[in-house]
Design a protein around this motif. Sequence first.
Motif, PDB file in Angstrom:
ATOM      1  N   UNK A   1      -6.872  15.689 -28.508  1.00  0.00           N
ATOM      2  CA  UNK A   1      -7.604  15.263 -27.323  1.00  0.00           C
ATOM      3  C   UNK A   1      -6.642  15.174 -26.146  1.00  0.00           C
ATOM      4  N   UNK A   2      -6.983  15.843 -25.035  1.00  0.00           N
ATOM      5  CA  UNK A   2      -6.144  15.806 -23.846  1.00  0.00           C
ATOM      6  C   UNK A   2      -6.925  15.246 -22.662  1.00  0.00           C
ATOM      7  N   UNK A   3      -6.192  14.816 -21.675  1.00  0.00           N
ATOM      8  CA  UNK A   3      -6.761  14.205 -20.483  1.00  0.00           C
ATOM      9  C   UNK A   3      -6.099  12.856 -20.258  1.00  0.00           C
ATOM     10  N   UNK A   4      -6.820  11.946 -19.633  1.00  0.00           N
ATOM     11  CA  UNK A   4      -6.308  10.577 -19.467  1.00  0.00           C
ATOM     12  C   UNK A   4      -6.739   9.787 -20.699  1.00  0.00           C
ATOM     13  N   UNK A   5      -5.909   9.850 -21.742  1.00  0.00           N
ATOM     14  CA  UNK A   5      -6.277   9.264 -23.033  1.00  0.00           C
ATOM     15  C   UNK A   5      -5.233   8.284 -23.563  1.00  0.00           C
ATOM     16  N   UNK A   6      -4.166   8.069 -22.827  1.00  0.00           N
ATOM     17  CA  UNK A   6      -3.200   7.042 -23.214  1.00  0.00           C
ATOM     18  C   UNK A   6      -3.203   5.952 -22.153  1.00  0.00           C
TER      19      UNK A   6
ATOM     20  N   UNK B   1      -7.036   8.820 -39.313  1.00  0.00           N
ATOM     21  CA  UNK B   1      -6.058   8.150 -38.464  1.00  0.00           C
ATOM     22  C   UNK B   1      -6.143   8.672 -37.037  1.00  0.00           C
ATOM     23  N   UNK B   2      -5.501   7.939 -36.131  1.00  0.00           N
ATOM     24  CA  UNK B   2      -5.386   8.348 -34.733  1.00  0.00           C
ATOM     25  C   UNK B   2      -3.981   7.984 -34.258  1.00  0.00           C
ATOM     26  N   UNK B   3      -3.393   8.817 -33.396  1.00  0.00           N
ATOM     27  CA  UNK B   3      -2.054   8.523 -32.882  1.00  0.00           C
ATOM     28  C   UNK B   3      -1.846   9.138 -31.505  1.00  0.00           C
ATOM     29  N   UNK B   4      -0.963   8.505 -30.739  1.00  0.00           N
ATOM     30  CA  UNK B   4      -0.510   9.050 -29.460  1.00  0.00           C
ATOM     31  C   UNK B   4       0.522  10.126 -29.722  1.00  0.00           C
ATOM     32  N   UNK B   5       0.526  11.140 -28.877  1.00  0.00           N
ATOM     33  CA  UNK B   5       1.514  12.198 -28.941  1.00  0.00           C
ATOM     34  C   UNK B   5       2.468  12.055 -27.752  1.00  0.00           C
ATOM     35  N   UNK B   6       3.708  12.521 -27.889  1.00  0.00           N
ATOM     36  CA  UNK B   6       4.686  12.397 -26.797  1.00  0.00           C
ATOM     37  C   UNK B   6       4.250  13.072 -25.486  1.00  0.00           C
TER      38      UNK B   6
ATOM     39  N   UNK C   1     -12.486   4.121 -18.707  1.00  0.00           N
ATOM     40  CA  UNK C   1     -11.142   4.349 -18.180  1.00  0.00           C
ATOM     41  C   UNK C   1     -10.523   5.652 -18.637  1.00  0.00           C
ATOM     42  N   UNK C   2     -11.052   6.229 -19.719  1.00  0.00           N
ATOM     43  CA  UNK C   2     -10.528   7.506 -20.213  1.00  0.00           C
ATOM     44  C   UNK C   2     -11.221   8.662 -19.486  1.00  0.00           C
ATOM     45  N   UNK C   3     -10.531   9.783 -19.443  1.00  0.00           N
ATOM     46  CA  UNK C   3     -11.117  11.007 -18.910  1.00  0.00           C
ATOM     47  C   UNK C   3     -10.659  12.141 -19.816  1.00  0.00           C
ATOM     48  N   UNK C   4     -11.517  12.544 -20.724  1.00  0.00           N
ATOM     49  CA  UNK C   4     -11.185  13.605 -21.673  1.00  0.00           C
ATOM     50  C   UNK C   4     -11.429  14.948 -21.002  1.00  0.00           C
ATOM     51  N   UNK C   5     -10.407  15.786 -20.994  1.00  0.00           N
ATOM     52  CA  UNK C   5     -10.552  17.107 -20.385  1.00  0.00           C
ATOM     53  C   UNK C   5     -10.747  18.208 -21.425  1.00  0.00           C
ATOM     54  N   UNK C   6     -10.252  17.982 -22.654  1.00  0.00           N
ATOM     55  CA  UNK C   6     -10.369  19.020 -23.673  1.00  0.00           C
ATOM     56  C   UNK C   6     -10.161  18.416 -25.058  1.00  0.00           C
ATOM     57  N   UNK C   7     -10.930  18.933 -26.016  1.00  0.00           N
ATOM     58  CA  UNK C   7     -10.713  18.598 -27.427  1.00  0.00           C
ATOM     59  C   UNK C   7     -10.634  19.902 -28.199  1.00  0.00           C
ATOM     60  N   UNK C   8      -9.533  20.087 -28.898  1.00  0.00           N
ATOM     61  CA  UNK C   8      -9.336  21.239 -29.769  1.00  0.00           C
ATOM     62  C   UNK C   8      -9.443  20.752 -31.206  1.00  0.00           C
ATOM     63  N   UNK C   9     -10.251  21.414 -32.016  1.00  0.00           N
ATOM     64  CA  UNK C   9     -10.415  20.987 -33.401  1.00  0.00           C
ATOM     65  C   UNK C   9      -9.884  22.042 -34.356  1.00  0.00           C
TER      66      UNK C   9
END
Length: 92
Positions: free
Chosen positions: A10-15, A35-40, A68-76
Motif C-alpha cells: 500500500x502506497x500513499x500517505x499511510x505512515x 500481519x502488517x508492517x511499515x516499510x522504509x 488521515x490516510x490517502x491511499x494512492x495505490x495497492x499492489x497485490x
Amino acid sequence: MTRQTTLAHITGRVQGVGFRFWTQEQALALGLSGWVCNEPDGSVKALLAGTPDAVAEMLERLHRGPPGARVTKITTTPMNAGDKEDGFRILR
C-alpha cells in the motif's frame, strides 16, 4: 473452507496516520490472519489470509484507509498459503 493469502503493498500517505493499528482492527473484525508492517520507503505491506470474500473486503477497506490516510495505490501478490497464520500482528 477455501483460504486465500494475498500480500498487499500500500502506497500513499499511510505512515503516521494509525494505518497499521486500523488495519489490524479491520482484519480481526473480518476474521483474517496475517500481519502488517511499515516499510522504509513510507509504504505499508500487509499479509492477508482468510476466505476469499474476507480478503476482497479487506482490500476494499484498505483502499479507503483510516481517517488521515490517502491511499494512492495497492499492489497485490497471491501467496502460497503455507502454514496458517494465527491472529493478526503488527510487525514494525
